[in-house]
Design a protein around this motif. Structure first.
Motif, mmCIF file in Angstrom:
data_model
loop_
_atom_site.group_PDB
_atom_site.id
_atom_site.type_symbol
_atom_site.label_atom_id
_atom_site.label_comp_id
_atom_site.label_asym_id
_atom_site.label_seq_id
_atom_site.Cartn_x
_atom_site.Cartn_y
_atom_site.Cartn_z
ATOM 1 N N SER A 34 0.828 -1.200 0.000
ATOM 2 C CA SER A 34 0.000 0.000 0.000
ATOM 3 C C SER A 34 0.864 1.253 0.000
ATOM 4 O O SER A 34 0.529 2.251 -0.636
ATOM 5 N N LEU A 35 1.975 1.190 0.699
ATOM 6 C CA LEU A 35 2.894 2.324 0.741
ATOM 7 C C LEU A 35 3.457 2.634 -0.642
ATOM 8 O O LEU A 35 3.583 3.800 -1.022
ATOM 9 N N ALA A 36 3.748 1.588 -1.393
ATOM 10 C CA ALA A 36 4.257 1.797 -2.746
ATOM 11 C C ALA A 36 3.211 2.504 -3.614
ATOM 12 O O ALA A 36 3.552 3.347 -4.446
ATOM 13 N N GLU A 37 1.935 2.166 -3.414
ATOM 14 C CA GLU A 37 0.872 2.792 -4.196
ATOM 15 C C GLU A 37 0.541 4.207 -3.715
ATOM 16 O O GLU A 37 0.145 5.050 -4.502
ATOM 17 N N ARG A 38 0.697 4.455 -2.421
ATOM 18 C CA ARG A 38 0.322 5.741 -1.844
ATOM 19 C C ARG A 38 1.506 6.680 -1.660
ATOM 20 O O ARG A 38 1.368 7.746 -1.062
ATOM 21 N N ALA A 39 2.667 6.297 -2.158
ATOM 22 C CA ALA A 39 3.874 7.086 -1.921
ATOM 23 C C ALA A 39 3.711 8.527 -2.413
ATOM 24 O O ALA A 39 4.069 9.475 -1.719
ATOM 25 N N ARG A 40 3.176 8.681 -3.590
ATOM 26 C CA ARG A 40 3.019 10.035 -4.148
ATOM 27 C C ARG A 40 2.084 10.874 -3.272
ATOM 28 O O ARG A 40 2.365 12.038 -2.995
ATOM 29 N N GLU A 41 0.975 10.295 -2.835
ATOM 30 C CA GLU A 41 0.038 11.011 -1.960
ATOM 31 C C GLU A 41 0.724 11.456 -0.674
ATOM 32 O O GLU A 41 0.598 12.610 -0.247
ATOM 33 N N GLN A 58 -1.083 8.862 10.376
ATOM 34 C CA GLN A 58 -2.057 8.557 9.329
ATOM 35 C C GLN A 58 -1.988 7.083 8.934
ATOM 36 O O GLN A 58 -3.024 6.417 8.816
ATOM 37 N N VAL A 59 -0.786 6.562 8.739
ATOM 38 C CA VAL A 59 -0.638 5.163 8.313
ATOM 39 C C VAL A 59 -1.057 4.212 9.433
ATOM 40 O O VAL A 59 -1.811 3.267 9.209
ATOM 41 N N ILE A 60 -0.585 4.470 10.648
ATOM 42 C CA ILE A 60 -0.961 3.612 11.790
ATOM 43 C C ILE A 60 -2.462 3.731 12.064
ATOM 44 O O ILE A 60 -3.137 2.741 12.335
ATOM 45 N N GLY A 61 -2.979 4.951 12.025
ATOM 46 C CA GLY A 61 -4.392 5.176 12.331
ATOM 47 C C GLY A 61 -5.327 4.469 11.374
ATOM 48 O O GLY A 61 -6.340 3.899 11.796
ATOM 49 N N SER A 62 -4.998 4.491 10.085
ATOM 50 C CA SER A 62 -5.881 3.816 9.125
ATOM 51 C C SER A 62 -5.900 2.314 9.368
ATOM 52 O O SER A 62 -6.947 1.673 9.287
ATOM 53 N N SER A 63 -4.758 1.752 9.705
ATOM 54 C CA SER A 63 -4.701 0.323 10.006
ATOM 55 C C SER A 63 -5.462 0.006 11.303
ATOM 56 O O SER A 63 -6.181 -0.993 11.382
ATOM 57 N N LEU A 64 -5.316 0.861 12.284
ATOM 58 C CA LEU A 64 -5.992 0.639 13.568
ATOM 59 C C LEU A 64 -7.505 0.775 13.434
ATOM 60 O O LEU A 64 -8.258 -0.022 13.998
ATOM 61 N N ILE A 65 -7.958 1.742 12.674
ATOM 62 C CA ILE A 65 -9.405 1.916 12.461
ATOM 63 C C ILE A 65 -9.985 0.691 11.763
ATOM 64 O O ILE A 65 -11.053 0.191 12.148
ATOM 65 N N LEU A 66 -9.291 0.195 10.766
ATOM 66 C CA LEU A 66 -9.768 -0.997 10.060
ATOM 67 C C LEU A 66 -9.815 -2.207 10.997
ATOM 68 O O LEU A 66 -10.784 -2.971 10.985
ATOM 69 N N ALA A 67 -8.797 -2.374 11.827
ATOM 70 C CA ALA A 67 -8.759 -3.513 12.751
ATOM 71 C C ALA A 67 -9.894 -3.446 13.768
ATOM 72 O O ALA A 67 -10.547 -4.460 14.052
ATOM 73 N N VAL A 68 -10.155 -2.272 14.298
ATOM 74 C CA VAL A 68 -11.238 -2.125 15.284
ATOM 75 C C VAL A 68 -12.591 -2.349 14.612
ATOM 76 O O VAL A 68 -13.481 -2.980 15.192
ATOM 77 N N TRP A 69 -12.746 -1.881 13.378
ATOM 78 C CA TRP A 69 -14.000 -2.100 12.651
ATOM 79 C C TRP A 69 -14.237 -3.591 12.428
ATOM 80 O O TRP A 69 -15.346 -4.091 12.634
ATOM 81 N N VAL A 70 -13.205 -4.307 12.006
ATOM 82 C CA VAL A 70 -13.340 -5.760 11.779
ATOM 83 C C VAL A 70 -13.647 -6.472 13.090
ATOM 84 O O VAL A 70 -14.495 -7.377 13.134
ATOM 85 N N PRO A 124 5.772 -0.096 8.002
ATOM 86 C CA PRO A 124 5.331 0.703 6.856
ATOM 87 C C PRO A 124 5.138 2.181 7.207
ATOM 88 O O PRO A 124 5.436 3.061 6.398
ATOM 89 N N ALA A 125 4.649 2.464 8.416
ATOM 90 C CA ALA A 125 4.474 3.864 8.827
ATOM 91 C C ALA A 125 5.825 4.552 8.964
ATOM 92 O O ALA A 125 5.991 5.709 8.541
ATOM 93 N N TRP A 126 6.782 3.873 9.547
ATOM 94 C CA TRP A 126 8.126 4.444 9.666
ATOM 95 C C TRP A 126 8.729 4.676 8.281
ATOM 96 O O TRP A 126 9.340 5.720 8.029
ATOM 97 N N LYS A 127 8.552 3.712 7.403
ATOM 98 C CA LYS A 127 9.086 3.847 6.050
ATOM 99 C C LYS A 127 8.398 4.993 5.306
ATOM 100 O O LYS A 127 9.018 5.687 4.503
ATOM 101 N N ALA A 128 7.105 5.200 5.562
ATOM 102 C CA ALA A 128 6.378 6.301 4.929
ATOM 103 C C ALA A 128 6.943 7.650 5.350
ATOM 104 O O ALA A 128 6.929 8.607 4.565
ATOM 105 N N THR A 129 7.444 7.741 6.575
ATOM 106 C CA THR A 129 8.028 9.004 7.031
ATOM 107 C C THR A 129 9.382 9.265 6.394
ATOM 108 O O THR A 129 9.863 10.386 6.426
ATOM 109 N N ARG A 130 9.992 8.253 5.818
ATOM 110 C CA ARG A 130 11.323 8.384 5.218
ATOM 111 C C ARG A 130 11.291 8.496 3.698
ATOM 112 O O ARG A 130 12.338 8.431 3.071
ATOM 113 N N LEU A 131 10.128 8.632 3.101
ATOM 114 C CA LEU A 131 10.056 8.769 1.648
ATOM 115 C C LEU A 131 10.736 10.068 1.216
ATOM 116 O O LEU A 131 10.522 11.112 1.823
#
Length: 139
Positions: A34-41, A58-70, A124-131
């Motif tokens: 997902s990070l590869a696809e959302r890198a530009r955003e 943002q990256v951690i939160g989206s994953s956490l929201i999805l997990a709590v919803w499931v 992935p969240a840490w890697k997103a901060t290093r783009l």
């Protein structure tokens, strides 16, 4: 009997931990894809002034929201099965009664779901901060 139950409980805990570890690895792989696809955003957000911590949250939160919803959907299915399904499956004059809701297990399941989501999305969240902002904007 108590020894057998303790052994079975240990085996179930081991299987649950192994399943959660495999789930965390799956979330890690999905997060990296997902990070590869959302890198530009994410890079555009950074270029417009978002700090690294905002990207991380943002990256951690989206994953956490999805997990709590499931987990909430799974809880609803469990409650429906206990309150509606089991009483209909039991014979009319059965000595067996419907089980009570395992609230402790539901809370532990929600916590395990949230913890697995966080563990699986930290890298992935840490890697997103290093783009690299400059390289991505040139493309």
């Amino acid at each position: 009997m108590q020894d057998n139950l303790a052994t079975l409980q240990t085996v179930f805990v081991g299987v649950a931990i192994t399943s959660l570890a495999v789930s965390a690895l799956g979330l890690l792989n999905i997060g990296l894809a997902s990070l590869a696809e959302r890198a530009r955003e994410l890079v555009i957000r950074r270029a417009l002034g978002a700090r690294r911590i905002h990207t991380f949250v943002q990256v951690i939160g989206s994953s956490l929201i999805l997990a709590v919803w499931v987990a909430a959907v799974a809880t609803a299915i469990c409650l429906a099965a206990i309150y509606w399904g089991v009483p209909h499956w039991l014979p009319e004059h059965s000595p067996v009664t419907a089980p009570s809701v395992p609230w402790e297990a539901l809370v532990v399941g929600l916590a395990a779901s949230a913890a697995t989501a966080v563990l699986g999305s930290v890298f992935p969240a840490w890697k997103a901060t290093r783009l690299p902002v400059a390289d991505a904007l040139r493309q």
